[in-house]
Scaffold this active site. Structure first.
Site, mmCIF file in Angstrom:
data_model
loop_
_atom_site.group_PDB
_atom_site.id
_atom_site.type_symbol
_atom_site.label_atom_id
_atom_site.label_comp_id
_atom_site.label_asym_id
_atom_site.label_seq_id
_atom_site.Cartn_x
_atom_site.Cartn_y
_atom_site.Cartn_z
ATOM 1 N N HIS B 37 6.377 9.609 5.769
ATOM 2 C CA HIS B 37 6.546 9.555 4.366
ATOM 3 C C HIS B 37 7.072 10.929 3.812
ATOM 4 C CE1 HIS B 37 5.049 5.574 3.268
ATOM 5 N NE2 HIS B 37 5.221 5.904 1.931
ATOM 6 N N LYS B 102 -4.521 0.113 1.315
ATOM 7 C CA LYS B 102 -5.741 -0.305 0.876
ATOM 8 C C LYS B 102 -6.267 0.907 0.014
ATOM 9 C CE LYS B 102 -8.068 1.635 4.870
ATOM 10 N NZ LYS B 102 -9.164 2.724 4.807
#
Lengths: 280, 186
Positions: B37, B102
Site C-alpha cells: 500500500h 479483518k
C-alpha cells in the site's frame, strides 16, 4: 555436568517451529470445542465451526494454521548442570528458526530494523528468552507469535492505590478496545508486578500456560475466572461479529514489586494460541 | 442474507450488500498489505500507474505463506485492516470496489466507503488454511522483493466473506454486538 551439543537444540527448534504452526495444543482445541457447544448466537457458532475446520486442515500438514506464522519466540530453561558445546547457543537457535521457517514453508515476517523495514528473509532473529534452572536438562518452548494480537497488547504502570479493581478494569478495557482486531476468541496473558519489562515478559509467559489450568494461587484463580466472565459478557464474540465467546482463557502471573508501583501488562493471543515444547 | 457474486465486481453489485450479509466471491482479486500500500500510494504521488486497474477491483489484505509444490498458494487469511486506513480512502476514491481484511476501520475509511458506494468485507481471521482452499491461482504481479507482501493476482472461487461496512452506513462490528447483547437482555 552434562554436555549437550547445541546442534541438538538447533534441530529441535526447527522441528518445533513447524509443529507449532500446524498443531494446536489439546488444551486449546478442547476449549474451542467446549465453547462452540455453549455458544448460542448463530453467527458466532458458525465462525467457531470454521475455526475448528481450519484446525483439522492444518493438521494434515500442508497448510499452516494461520498465514501469520509469527515472530518465533523461543523460551529456554537451561539446567545449571548443563554444559553447552558445539557452538554458540544463540546462533544454534536462530539456525533452527531459519531452517524451520524455510523447510516448513512458513512465512518470513521479520524486518531487520523497525523503521527501515527490510525483511531478513528467513524469519530470524528469534526472540530468545533464557532462564537458568536446577538440573541437567534443557527445556525448549517455541511460541510463534502473530502480530495482529501482539499489536493489541498494552502495559500500564498503575499507582498502588488502583488496586485489584484498577488491574481488572485495565485488562477488560484492553480486550474491549482490541475488539475484532486480534482475531477473537482470544487468550489473555496478564503479568502483574515486577518491573516495566518483567510485567511484559510475565504476560507473554502466561500465554504458555495451558488454557485449562487453574492458577495455583486461589486469589488469582478467582481473578482469572472473574476476568473471563467479564470479558465474555462484552458481547464482542468470535471475529467481533457478536456473541459470547470473546476469550478462551485468562492466565495471570504475578511477582513481587516496588512499594511505589503496580505494573500490569496484558499480552493478547488470537485463537491460534500456538506453542510447542521439548525437553532434551 | 447470503449472496453469490461473480466478477466483474461492480459498484452496482456492492450497493446491494448490507452489513452482516455472507458473500461467496468468485473472480480475480488482488493482494496488498502494509508495504505494498505504501508503494502504491508513492506511485500515485509520482504520477505512475498502479500494478492493476483499481476501478471495480477488490483488494485482499493478506501476506500468504509460501506455496508448497503443486499448490497455488500457502495459508492465506486476512491481516488486520486498520494499518491500511492511511491509504485506503485514496484508493476507494479512485474506484476500488471493496476491501477484504479483518477488524475495525477509522472514520476516514467509513466515510470513503459511503462516499464511493464501496464495501468492506471481513474474512475469518486465523482460518488461513481453510481460506487457502478457495484460492485457485496466484501470481506475483508487482513488488516481488517484498516477499509475502508482494502484490498478487488471485483467482478465487466461492471465497466466503462477511460484509462489515456497507454503502448505506451499516457497521457489523457495532450492529452484531448490539444485537447479541439485546438477545441476552443487556
Amino acid at each position: 555436568m552434562r554436555e549437550i551439543d547445541v546442534r541438538i537444540i538447533e534441530n529441535k527448534v526447527a522441528e518445533l517451529c513447524i509443529e507449532a504452526n500446524h498443531f494446536l495444543g489439546n488444551d486449546v482445541k478442547s476449549c474451542i470445542k467446549k465453547m462452540t457447544s455453549e455458544e448460542e448466537w448463530h453467527v458466532a457458532g458458525s465462525i467457531l465451526k470454521s475455526i475448528e475446520e481450519n484446525i483439522s486442515i492444518a493438521e494434515e500438514g500442508v497448510f499452516p494454521l494461520c498465514q501469520d506464522t509469527g515472530l518465533a519466540c523461543v523460551f529456554l530453561e537451561i539446567g545449571q548442570d548443563v554444559h553447552l558445546v558445539g557452538g554458540l547457543l544463540e546462533d544454534a537457535v536462530n539456525e533452527g528458526v531459519r531452517r524451520g521457517y524455510t523447510d516448513g514453508y512458513l512465512r518470513k515476517s521479520v524486518v531487520a530494523d523497525p523503521l527501515r523495514r527490510v525483511n531478513t528473509g528467513d524469519n530470524t532473529p528469534a526472540h530468545i528468552h533464557i532462564d537458568i534452572v536446577a538440573g541437567d536438562k534443557v527445556k525448549i518452548t517455541v511460541a510463534p507469535k502473530g502480530f495482529g494480537s501482539e499489536n493489541m497488547s498494552r502495559i500500564a504502570m498503575l499507582p498502588p492505590s488502583a488496586g485489584e479493581n484498577g488491574v481488572k478494569d485495565f485488562v477488560v478495557e484492553t480486550v474491549e478496545n482490541a475488539g475484532a482486531n486480534p482475531c477473537p476468541p482470544v487468550v489473555v496473558g496478564v503479568g502483574i508486578g515486577g518491573t516495566f519489562d518483567k510485567a511484559a515478559l510475565m504476560a507473554k509467559k502466561a500465554l504458555l500456560i495451558p488454557v485449562d489450568k487453574e492458577n495455583e494461587d486461589p486469589y488469582y484463580a478467582d481473578m482469572e475466572k472473574e476476568l473471563l466472565e467479564r470479558i465474555n459478557a462484552l458481547g464482542i464474540g468470535p471475529q467481533g461479529f457478536g456473541g459470547k465467546t470473546t476469550a478462551l482463557a485468562v492466565n495471570i502471573i504475578a511477582a513481587p514489586t516496588h512499594i511505589a508501583g503496580l505494573p500490569v501488562a496484558v499480552n493478547i493471543n488470537c485463537h491460534v494460541s500456538r506453542h510447542k515444547e521439548a525437553i532434551i | 442474507m447470503e449472496h453469490r457474486i461473480k466478477e466483474p465486481f461492480t459498484k452496482e453489485k456492492m450497493k446491494t450488500l448490507r452489513a452482516g450479509d455472507s458473500v461467496l466471491l468468485t473472480g480475480t482479486i488482488y493482494t496488498a498489505r502494509d508495504a505494498a500500500h505504501k508503494r502504491m500510494i508513492e506511485s500515485l504521488q509520482k504520477g505512475e500507474d498502479l500494478p492493476f486497474a483499481i476501478e471495480d477491483s477488490i483488494i485482499y489484505y493478506v501476506g500468504p505463506t509460501p506455496a508448497k509444490d503443486g499448490m497455488p498458494i500457502g495459508s492465506a487469511g486476512p491481516t488486520t485492516s486498520y494499518r491500511m486506513d492511511a491509504y485506503a480512502p485514496q484508493l476507494l476514491d479512485l474506484g476500488q470496489a471493496a476491501m477484504i481484511g479483518k477488524g475495525q476501520r477509522n472514520e476516514d475509511v467509513k466515510e470513503a466507503v459511503l462516499r464511493n458506494g464501496a464495501v468492506y468485507f471481513a474474512a475469518i481471521g486465523g482460518a488461513a488454511a481453510l481460506i487457502a482452499g478457495s484460492i485457485k491461482s496466484a501470481e506475483v504481479i508487482a513488488f516481488d522483493d517484498l516477499g509475502a507482501e508482494a502484490v498478487r493476482k488471485l483467482y478465487v472461487e466461492d471465497f466466503l466473506v462477511t460484509v462489515v461496512l456497507d454503502a448505506a452506513g451499516g457497521d457489523l462490528y457495532e450492529k452484531g454486538r448490539e444485537e447479541y447483547l439485546k438477545s441476552i437482555g443487556k
